[in-house]
Enzyme design. Structure first.
Site, short mmCIF file in Angstrom:
data_model
loop_
_atom_site.label_atom_id
_atom_site.label_comp_id
_atom_site.label_asym_id
_atom_site.label_seq_id
_atom_site.Cartn_x
_atom_site.Cartn_y
_atom_site.Cartn_z
N TYR A 135 0.85 -1.19 0.00
CA TYR A 135 0.00 0.00 0.00
C TYR A 135 0.89 1.24 0.00
O TYR A 135 1.53 1.56 1.00
CB TYR A 135 -0.91 -0.04 1.22
CG TYR A 135 -1.84 1.13 1.43
CD1 TYR A 135 -2.14 2.02 0.41
CD2 TYR A 135 -2.45 1.33 2.67
CE1 TYR A 135 -3.01 3.09 0.61
CE2 TYR A 135 -3.32 2.39 2.88
CZ TYR A 135 -3.59 3.27 1.86
OH TYR A 135 -4.45 4.33 2.06
N LYS A 163 -1.40 -1.36 -4.09
CA LYS A 163 -2.40 -0.29 -4.10
C LYS A 163 -1.63 1.02 -4.09
O LYS A 163 -0.87 1.31 -3.16
CB LYS A 163 -3.30 -0.37 -2.86
CG LYS A 163 -4.23 0.84 -2.71
CD LYS A 163 -4.94 0.83 -1.36
CE LYS A 163 -5.73 2.13 -1.16
NZ LYS A 163 -6.40 2.16 0.17
N VAL A 205 -9.02 0.39 -5.15
CA VAL A 205 -9.39 0.25 -3.73
C VAL A 205 -10.06 1.56 -3.37
O VAL A 205 -9.40 2.59 -3.26
CB VAL A 205 -8.18 -0.05 -2.84
CG1 VAL A 205 -8.64 -0.26 -1.40
CG2 VAL A 205 -7.44 -1.28 -3.34
#
Length: 294
Positions: A135, A163, A205
């Site tokens: 992330y 992400k 996301v």
């Protein structure tokens, strides 16, 4: 290993009532997502105020979410921590509960080197057996992965996705050109998701999909079915919502939006505070204009 990190993944809010988890509200929120056929949900991420939860709350939230979802869609746990040992503990507890994968950002505040970031993720990877989505969120962590570190981490067998909540839209092209295995790239910014997909992304996301999961799912499906015009039409329609959700720190606006739609209270944990009246009015007007039905 099946790559669960693709399509529309909703970063779920965490509902509170009287400073405790509101598990009844959580069930309503998750059923709303499942009925919209989102591809997966993230529990206890940034949008879910994961860093504001006690360890006992974290476990209860994950266990309840896993029980409600009951294998209908993948459940991804946020396992980010400044402390590598704590991140390993979060991942271990998530594994016991039965989640399907982890989403993990680099440690914030400490500003580790790229070598430290690599060793942090390597330690979590070696201590667990579930797939991991990196992330990248430099606006929160103060550090980011270099392309070289992403490439190096992708060689670990269970690190399967990134992400990306940054603004470097060239990154998907650069990463795809050097990584040979299936390594999925997902956008972490609703407003950039179509541009990100055009550069090699496979999904988003999303924060906005808490509010309107069907439209967000339809947008991703239209894009991946080569209906660019249809996807762009939805994207343009949702753009005011995307912008409104970040006029104050996430998840302040989305928490109010979910309250306004009747899912939960507007309670949010300090040091975050509830939305201003100006933000509330903006959110209400946008929800009304979108004719969202729940």
């Amino acid at each position: 290993m099946n790559n669960i990190f693709k399509g529309l993944i909703t970063a779920i809010i965490t509902p509170f009532r009287d400073n405790k988890l509101d598990l009844n509200a959580l069930e309503k929120i998750l059923e709303y997502q499942i009925n919209a056929e989102v591809n997966a949900v993230v529990i206890a991420g940034s949008t879910g105020e994961g860093s504001s939860l006690s360890f006992e709350e974290y476990k209860l939230l994950l266990q309840t979410a896993k029980d409600i979802v009951n294998k209908r869609i993948p459940v991804i746990s946020g396992c980010s921590s400044n402390n590598t040992a704590c991140a390993i503990e979060l991942a271990a507890e998530s594994t016991k509960i039965g989640v399907d994968g982890f989403m993990i950002s680099p440690p914030s505040y400490l500003k580790p080197t790229q070598g430290g970031i690599y060793k942090h993720f390597e330690a979590i990877h070696e201590a667990s057996n579930l797939p991991i989505m990196l992330y990248s969120v430099p606006s929160r962590t103060g550090v980011d992965f270099t392309d070289e570190t992403i490439l190096k981490l992708s060689k670990l067998s269970r690190i399967l996705a990134l992400k990306d909540a940054g603004i470097d839209l060239e990154r998907p092209l650069r990463i795809k050109s050097v990584i040979n295995k299936e390594f999925n790239l997902l956008c972490g910014n609703d407003d950039l998701s179509l541009a990100f997909n055009a550069q090699g992304g496979v999904g988003c996301v999303s924060v906005a999909s808490n509010i309107t999961p069907k439209l967000c799912k339809e947008l991703q499906e239209k894009w991946h079915n080569n209906d660019v015009k249809g996807a762009l039409g939805i994207h343009q329609r949702l753009l005011p919502l995307y912008k409104a959700l970040f006029v104050e720190s996430n998840p302040i606006p989305v928490k109010y939006a979910m309250y306004y739609l009747g899912f939960c209270t507007n309670e949010i944990r300090l040091p975050l505070t509830e939305a201003t009246d100006t933000t509330k009015k903006q959110i209400e007007e946008i929800i009304t204009s979108l004719s969202i039905k729940v």
